[in-house]
Scaffold this active site. Structure first.
Site, PDB file in Angstrom:
ATOM      1  N   CYS A 126       8.454 -55.070  -0.383  1.00  0.00           N
ATOM      2  CA  CYS A 126       9.091 -53.714   1.033  1.00  0.00           C
ATOM      3  C   CYS A 126      10.929 -53.206   0.417  1.00  0.00           C
ATOM      4  CB  CYS A 126       9.052 -54.155   2.162  1.00  0.00           C
ATOM      5  SG  CYS A 126       8.867 -55.409   2.907  1.00  0.00           S
ATOM      6  N   HIS A 235      14.794 -52.106   7.469  1.00  0.00           N
ATOM      7  CA  HIS A 235      15.041 -53.342   6.817  1.00  0.00           C
ATOM      8  C   HIS A 235      16.596 -53.003   5.847  1.00  0.00           C
ATOM      9  CE1 HIS A 235      11.651 -56.004   6.253  1.00  0.00           C
ATOM     10  NE2 HIS A 235      11.081 -55.532   5.535  1.00  0.00           N
TER      11      HIS A 235
END
Ligand code: A2P
Length: 330
Positions: A126, A235
């Site tokens: 990710c 994130h």
């Protein structure tokens, strides 16, 4: 067309089902598979109820595509069995990413790495996905020499367990499920994965190795610190970039604003910069705090934010499948 989703009951797997719907891939025979614990469980897809099946039954049905998000050991065991049947696997785990015969793909950056003979395609980590989308135009124009990265990763990156641990701790409860050795509520944990002999974590080394593979440049120097923060989704990354050639920061900003999949949010005069709360449930990568780093000759700083369950996992995987279908490549 038959599409299997392995790990269909998980956080990323269920988002993959939603993404298939959003990409209009609803006129398919869906084969939702998970562990033996979930067989027979009902899930909804395209307005219909489907029963979760075993991975073995999904293989026996000979799907055209299989999208995996069920951990590395499940992928290692089952992806080749799907591939043997002529199925194209897009795998979200770390199992195949560094295999030289497996392309590691972010569609906006290197879809051309996929060749007709590839039956297993890896979805990057990710944190890598969102960063390389932002770095791609910079690398093409100026050549990246060195990256210094600090991540601020949300707990959803650790699956349902991460979310449950934080939610329990927020309520003041002792969490029966633990994704981390320490409390994450009111805390910041500089530890993702396992430590190696040099003191780096596996999550940090994914950023190093995957970035070089996707940008096709083994000479890029990369150093990273991966940090888990008490944020449920999204994130963030502070990325310091040193380029080989000189640049003007206004050109970098323009390039980023023209890059597919990137949204520039960068107006300090109005306190505008990317944040996970606002990237939540979006497919794009948000870039801001774009500024020159005068401590080196050709340096800049970027702040990169994205929804790790969407672009960092499910969106990227479904984009690959959608693109392969468009290209007529199975
Ligand atoms: P299950 O729900 O039956 O455990 P998450 O990362 O959110 O925890 O999700 C992991 C996903 O991977 C779930 O769908 C889980 O199924 C699935 N999974 C875990 N182990 C296996 C396995 N050995 N075979 C197939 N699916 C698995």
């Amino acid at each position: 067309m038959k599409i299997a989703v392995v790990g269909a009951t998980g956080l990323v797997g269920s988002k993959m089902l939603q993404l298939l719907e959003e990409y209009g891939l609803t006129d398919i025979e869906l084969l939702p598979a998970a562990s033996s614990r979930s067989i027979g469980k009902e899930i909804k897809f395209a307005g219909k109820t489907h029963k979760v099946i075993s991975v073995e039954d999904a293989i026996a049905a000979c799907p055209d595509y299989a999208i995996f998000s069920a951990g590395a050991s499940t992928s290692k065991q089952y992806a080749p069995l799907f591939a043997e049947k002529g199925c194209t696997v897009v795998d979200n785990s770390s199992a195949w990413r560094m295999d030289p015969n497996v392309p590691l793909v972010v569609p906006e950056v290197n879809m051309d790495a996929v060749k007709p003979e590839h039956r297993i395609i890896a979805n990057p980590n990710c944190s890598t996905i969102q960063m390389v989308v932002a770095l791609c135009p910079i690398h093409k124009a100026y050549g990246i020499k060195r990256l210094v990265i600090a991540t601020y990763q949300s707990v959803s990156g650790s699956g349902i367990k991460g979310l449950q641990q934080m939610e329990n701790e927020e309520k003041g409860l002792e969490s029966p499920v633990k994704a981390y050795h320490y409390p994450i509520h009111h805390n910041v944990i500089p530890h993702g994965g396992d430590f190696d002999d040099q003191g780096y974590t596996t999550e940090e080394m994914k950023l190093v190795n995957e970035t070089r593979k996707i940008l096709r440049d083994p000479d890029i120097a990369v150093t990273a610190t991966v940090v888990r923060v008490p944020v449920s989704g999204g994130h963030s990354e502070a990325v310091n970039v040193e380029t080989r050639k000189p640049f003007e920061i206004k050109d970098v900003r323009k390039m980023l604003s023209e890059m597919p999949g990137v949204v520039v949010v960068d107006d300090p005069s109005r306190n505008l910069y990317p944040m996970p709360l606002y990237a939540y449930d979006k497919n794009e990568v948000f870039v801001g705090r774009i500024r020159r780093d005068d401590s080196v000759e050709n340096g800049m700083n970027l702040w990169v934010v994205s929804d790790n369950i969407r672009k960092g996992a499910a969106t990227n995987a479904v984009q690959i499948v959608a693109q392969l279908i468009r290209q007529g490549q199975k």
